[in-house]
Structures are given as structure tokens and as C-alpha cells.
Motif scaffolding. Structure first.
Motif, mmCIF file in Angstrom:
data_model
loop_
_atom_site.group_PDB
_atom_site.id
_atom_site.type_symbol
_atom_site.label_atom_id
_atom_site.label_comp_id
_atom_site.label_asym_id
_atom_site.label_seq_id
_atom_site.Cartn_x
_atom_site.Cartn_y
_atom_site.Cartn_z
ATOM 1 N N THR A 1 41.087 68.922 76.305
ATOM 2 C CA THR A 1 41.242 67.967 77.409
ATOM 3 C C THR A 1 40.201 68.167 78.506
ATOM 4 N N CYS A 2 39.575 69.364 78.580
ATOM 5 C CA CYS A 2 38.592 69.617 79.641
ATOM 6 C C CYS A 2 37.288 68.869 79.399
ATOM 7 N N ILE A 3 36.994 68.533 78.138
ATOM 8 C CA ILE A 3 35.746 67.828 77.812
ATOM 9 C C ILE A 3 36.035 66.560 77.005
ATOM 10 N N GLY A 4 37.303 66.123 76.998
ATOM 11 C CA GLY A 4 37.696 64.955 76.216
ATOM 12 C C GLY A 4 38.057 63.784 77.102
ATOM 13 N N HIS A 5 37.601 62.604 76.699
ATOM 14 C CA HIS A 5 38.003 61.388 77.411
ATOM 15 C C HIS A 5 38.448 60.350 76.393
ATOM 16 N N PRO A 6 39.413 59.499 76.772
ATOM 17 C CA PRO A 6 39.945 58.506 75.836
ATOM 18 C C PRO A 6 38.854 57.556 75.361
ATOM 19 N N PHE B 1 44.094 75.465 81.418
ATOM 20 C CA PHE B 1 42.658 75.427 81.128
ATOM 21 C C PHE B 1 42.110 76.798 81.477
ATOM 22 N N SER B 2 40.897 77.077 81.079
ATOM 23 C CA SER B 2 40.221 78.277 81.536
ATOM 24 C C SER B 2 38.754 77.997 81.834
ATOM 25 N N CYS B 3 37.990 77.660 80.791
ATOM 26 C CA CYS B 3 36.533 77.612 80.964
ATOM 27 C C CYS B 3 35.987 76.274 81.453
ATOM 28 N N ARG B 4 36.681 75.183 81.171
ATOM 29 C CA ARG B 4 36.232 73.820 81.490
ATOM 30 C C ARG B 4 34.923 73.435 80.801
ATOM 31 N N ALA B 5 34.567 74.137 79.734
ATOM 32 C CA ALA B 5 33.285 73.880 79.076
ATOM 33 C C ALA B 5 33.411 73.733 77.567
ATOM 34 N N GLY B 6 34.637 73.655 77.046
ATOM 35 C CA GLY B 6 34.814 73.508 75.607
ATOM 36 C C GLY B 6 34.535 74.765 74.821
ATOM 37 N N ALA B 7 34.666 75.934 75.487
ATOM 38 C CA ALA B 7 34.362 77.203 74.817
ATOM 39 C C ALA B 7 35.598 78.068 74.581
ATOM 40 N N CYS B 8 36.783 77.550 74.902
ATOM 41 C CA CYS B 8 38.022 78.266 74.596
ATOM 42 C C CYS B 8 39.059 77.225 74.166
ATOM 43 N N ALA B 9 40.267 77.663 73.868
ATOM 44 C CA ALA B 9 41.297 76.726 73.402
ATOM 45 C C ALA B 9 42.438 76.565 74.399
ATOM 46 N N ASN B 10 42.252 77.031 75.633
ATOM 47 C CA ASN B 10 43.336 76.971 76.615
ATOM 48 C C ASN B 10 43.836 75.550 76.884
ATOM 49 N N CYS B 11 42.926 74.566 76.876
ATOM 50 C CA CYS B 11 43.308 73.194 77.227
ATOM 51 C C CYS B 11 43.550 72.328 75.996
ATOM 52 N N ALA B 12 43.690 72.945 74.833
ATOM 53 C CA ALA B 12 43.804 72.192 73.579
ATOM 54 C C ALA B 12 45.011 71.255 73.581
ATOM 55 N N SER B 13 44.811 70.100 72.939
ATOM 56 C CA SER B 13 45.893 69.146 72.716
ATOM 57 C C SER B 13 45.795 68.662 71.273
ATOM 58 N N VAL B 14 46.893 68.062 70.802
ATOM 59 C CA VAL B 14 46.893 67.455 69.472
ATOM 60 C C VAL B 14 46.949 65.948 69.671
ATOM 61 N N LEU B 15 45.956 65.272 69.132
ATOM 62 C CA LEU B 15 45.877 63.816 69.226
ATOM 63 C C LEU B 15 46.843 63.211 68.217
ATOM 64 N N LYS B 16 47.797 62.424 68.701
ATOM 65 C CA LYS B 16 48.793 61.800 67.817
ATOM 66 C C LYS B 16 48.498 60.330 67.565
ATOM 67 N N GLU C 1 37.063 61.163 72.533
ATOM 68 C CA GLU C 1 35.715 61.680 72.300
ATOM 69 C C GLU C 1 35.525 62.922 73.148
ATOM 70 N N MET C 2 34.929 63.939 72.540
ATOM 71 C CA MET C 2 34.670 65.181 73.264
ATOM 72 C C MET C 2 33.178 65.356 73.466
ATOM 73 N N ASP C 3 32.818 65.849 74.652
ATOM 74 C CA ASP C 3 31.457 66.297 74.849
ATOM 75 C C ASP C 3 31.264 67.513 73.944
#
Length: 129
Positions: free
Chosen positions: A102-107, A62-77, A82-84
Motif C-alpha cells: 500500500t505504500c507504493i500502490g495506487h488504484p 508500514f515501515s520503509c515507505r519504499a517497497g522494500a519490506c512487507a509491513n504494509c502488504a495487502s491482498v488484492l481481492k 499498480e505498484m511503483d
């Protein structure tokens, strides 16, 4: 409590698998990967996936924890996440490529499957900090 089954993108590379393989999680279950690379997380109501991973002692990117970069990106299979408010992913990446942060996403489903550490995908490279 929702369960997230996860697989590390780096393990795909190591195993010669593709993120598009239909039987990815079946192969991962049989491959004897360590817990950092493959397993399940319980995610509490209102908890972000990244937070749940950290609470279980994992060191996910992760990096920003605010949904402003792609460091924490995942692919939903499988399932739904839902993302903030996120500002970095295109509609195509979210809707067609199923990228989630994943930093702003919850199942938003009882069972979710993701390939985390997807920042290594070519089309996300320009947004990794």
C-alpha cells in the motif's frame, strides 16, 4: 476518484474468516466492524493507498515507505493496483497470491477491494521489519 474498500486482516482472525473466502466483504459489511477494520477510502489520482488511509486518520502498518519490506502488504481481492518499483515480493506473490504494497500502490480501477495488514500471512513474515 477511485474507491478502495478495505478490511483489516486482524479482523479476519477475530471473526474466523479466511482471506480466500469469496463473500469476505459481504460478511464484513454485516459484521458491525469499526471503521479502522472495515470501510472505504477515496484515493486521489497519483496518491498511494497508505497515504489516503493516513489522510483519513487511520493508523495502517508500514515501515520503509519504499517497497522494500512487507509491513504494509495487502491482498488484492478485486480491481487492480499498480505498484511503483517494488523489490521485495516474488512474482508468485504478486501474480498468484495478489499481494500488493500500500505504500507504493495506487488504484488502477474505479473500485478496489483489499485486505490490508496482511503482513501477518505466514509467507510474508520473513520480510516484516
Amino acid at each position: 476518484m477511485p474507491t478502495v474498500e478495505y478490511l483489516n486482516y486482524e479482523a479476519l482472525d477475530d471473526q474466523g474468516w479466511s482471506v480466500d473466502d469469496d463473500d469476505l466483504f459481504e460478511k464484513a459489511a454485516d459484521a458491525g466492524l469499526d471503521e479502522e477494520d472495515y470501510g472505504t477510502l477515496e484515493v486521489a489520482e497519483g496518491e498511494y493507498i497508505l497515504e489516503a488511509a493516513e489522510a483519513q486518520g487511520y493508523d495502517w502498518p508500514f515501515s520503509c515507505r519504499a517497497g522494500a519490506c512487507a509491513n504494509c502488504a495487502s491482498v488484492l481481492k478485486e480491481g487492480e493496483i499498480e505498484m511503483d518499483m517494488q523489490q521485495i515480493l516474488s512474482d508468485e506473490e504478486v501474480e498468484e497470491r495478489q499481494v500488493r504494497l500500500t505504500c507504493i500502490g495506487h488504484p488502477a480501477a474505479e473500485e478496489v477491494r483489499i485486505v490490508y495488514n496482511a503482513k501477518h500471512l505466514d509467507y510474508l513474515q520473513d520480510r516484516v521489519i
